[in-house]
Design an enzyme around this catalytic site. Structure first.
Site, mmCIF file in Angstrom:
data_model
loop_
_atom_site.group_PDB
_atom_site.id
_atom_site.type_symbol
_atom_site.label_atom_id
_atom_site.label_comp_id
_atom_site.label_asym_id
_atom_site.label_seq_id
_atom_site.Cartn_x
_atom_site.Cartn_y
_atom_site.Cartn_z
ATOM 1 N N HIS A 169 0.756 -1.195 -0.035
ATOM 2 C CA HIS A 169 -0.060 -0.074 -0.073
ATOM 3 C C HIS A 169 0.923 1.332 0.096
ATOM 4 C CE1 HIS A 169 -3.414 2.505 0.473
ATOM 5 N NE2 HIS A 169 -4.289 1.569 0.938
ATOM 6 N N ASP A 412 -10.496 -7.103 -18.381
ATOM 7 C CA ASP A 412 -10.567 -8.176 -19.358
ATOM 8 C C ASP A 412 -9.232 -8.685 -19.973
ATOM 9 O OD1 ASP A 412 -11.233 -9.795 -21.310
ATOM 10 O OD2 ASP A 412 -12.560 -8.486 -22.215
#
Length: 470
Positions: A169, A412
């Site tokens: 992070h 995708d």
């Protein structure tokens, strides 16, 4: 339940950035100093996501894996620092992410005979521990920490595969991590079709320039001093803080709030507040956004489901993207952390009352409006002191991971949209995850949770009843 021993590691690859031309190489830096927005998350647990992809036809595992590996190498050409490591040299006042020749990203290839349809279904609860073998561990030591790690797990009996991601992070916020995974997916989908071999659309081209982030209030040394004293004094270790472990019977659930339901709640809250605000200025009116309504409704349902007999207030906290809020604003494609936190201490009895939704929305609204009135960095010197103890506490911390604005279901790789996306790491922080609907219906929101089984069942009941009562 899936057999936790059903996942077999086939190979652990080291994927290096594909070599680039001298011109392209110079456009991407090899070293990135951490900014004040990065440093805040230095000791925070890695963010883990899991993407499930259904493949309608039979597929060759070797072909799938080789395509994902090749496209990852090309993607890292654009994001070369991600192949490096965070270090904190003795001569350096702050940590830095550095890539050196030979650095590479860990990519685990695994195979599982678990029930793919059970794991990737959004209509049933899944035991939290069933996802553990599907996400990689991020290599972190006292001296250095990797930026990212990935795992591809193939389910040959279920015609599907998953991609697990672990990201530090202190290097990536949600927007940046989504940008990278979408870049990897874009390259994979068009591998062999694109004459240039590695072109990215403009919205996926990262901007690494750290000079655009200013620190006029001197927050960097404040954050660093506080972080060193978490397990200090003067602890320069890069090991992340261990947050709470989920209960052994913890389950995961995904709940959908539709756009009509969100609009109905907006109308309900607006009507409830009408008498209160009719003589007030427009600027004093509540911020009735999709986020504030969804977050507030989920917090109220959680408070009701847990049925705690306590007068202790409820701590709610969330982050906002600062890129457009800074002066001057940062580019939309700035790569790194650029989020600021806001916290709300809500009265538990107020949340449990019949006007609980109104109470929660009003508190969240005031916190959001304070960003414009007080400034994005107002109170920032307390963020470390609020964030780490709150997430580590046994008391529920109603945080948020993700955002519907990320468009995570548009990721995708060439095999269609994911059938399910989970933020695995919320089991450690107690946060809820938010995403747009998998079904692609504009305005619908998915909420992901990890709760003890009996609390999840109670939440599901409260959640459904509240929506029916609309």
């Amino acid at each position: 339940m899936a057999d936790l021993n059903s996942v077999r590691v086939v190979e652990v690859c080291k994927v290096a950035p594909q070599p680039s031309s001298p011109e392209d190489h110079s456009a991407t830096p090899d070293a990135l100093p951490l900014t004040l927005f990065d440093i805040l998350w230095l000791r925070f647990a890695p963010v883990q996501r899991l993407f499930f992809y259904q493949i309608s036809n039979s597929f060759e595992t070797t072909t799938l894996v080789s395509k994902l590996e090749a496209s990852l190498s090309i993607a890292l050409q654009h994001f070369r620092p991600l192949a490096g490591n965070i270090t904190w040299p003795q001569h350096s006042p702050k940590p830095v992410l550095t890539y050196v020749q030979g650095d590479a990203v860990s990519l685990t290839i695994a195979e599982s005979h678990a029930d793919f349809h059970h794991l990737s279904s959004r209509s049933n609860f899944v035991e939290a521990k069933e996802y553990h073998p599907l996400v990689p561990q991020l290599p972190i030591s006292h001296e250095k920490a990797a930026a990212v790690a990935f795992q591809v797990t193939v389910f040959p009996n279920g015609n599907g595969f998953s991609i697990g991601t672990s990201m530090h992070h202190a290097i990536l916020d949600g927007k940046s991590s989504t940008m990278f995974v979408k870049s990897w997916a874009h390259i994979c989908k068009h591998l062999g079709d694109d004459p240039s071999g590695s072109a990215l659309p403009d919205q996926l081209k990262p901007i690494f320039d750290r000079r655009v982030v200013q620190d006029p209030a001197g927050l960097e040394p404040i954050f660093l001093n506080q972080l060193q004293n978490l397990d200090g004094p003067n602890n320069r270790s890069l090991m992340v803080t261990q947050f709470k472990s989920p209960p052994s019977d913890a389950v995961r659930g995904i709940f959908v709030i539709t756009r009509p339901e969100i609009e109905a709640m907006k109308q309900w809250v607006s009507t409830k507040m009408a008498e209160t605000i009719k003589n007030e200025k427009q600027s004093d009116r509540p911020h009735l956004s999709t986020f504030s309504i969804t977050y507030a409704y989920t917090c109220v349902c959680l408070a009701k489901a847990e049925e705690k007999q306590s007068d202790k207030p409820v701590l709610m906290a969330f982050t906002l993207d600062c890129r457009s809020r800074l002066d001057p604003p940062l580019p939309a494609n700035y790569f790194g952390n650029c989020i600021a936190g806001r916290s709300v201490v809500a009265d538990r009895k107020g949340l449990l009352g019949e006007d609980g939704l109104t109470v929660a929305v009003n508190e969240i609204s005031e916190a959001i409006k304070s960003v414009d009135s007080d400034g994005i960095l107002n109170g920032a010197e307390t963020w470390v002191q609020i964030l780490y103890p709150a997430v580590s506490s046994e008391e529920r911390f109603m945080g948020v991971a993700g955002s519907p604005r990320f468009g995570i279901y548009d990721t995708d790789f060439g095999w269609g949209r994911p059938s399910k996306v989970e933020v695995v790491s919320i089991e450690e922080t107690g946060a809820m995850s938010l995403a747009e609907s998998r079904d692609g219906i504009a305005g619908d929101v998915e909420v992901g949770l990890v709760l003890e089984k009996h609390h999840m069942q109670a939440f599901a009941s409260v959640f459904a009843k509240g929506l029916q009562d609309l």
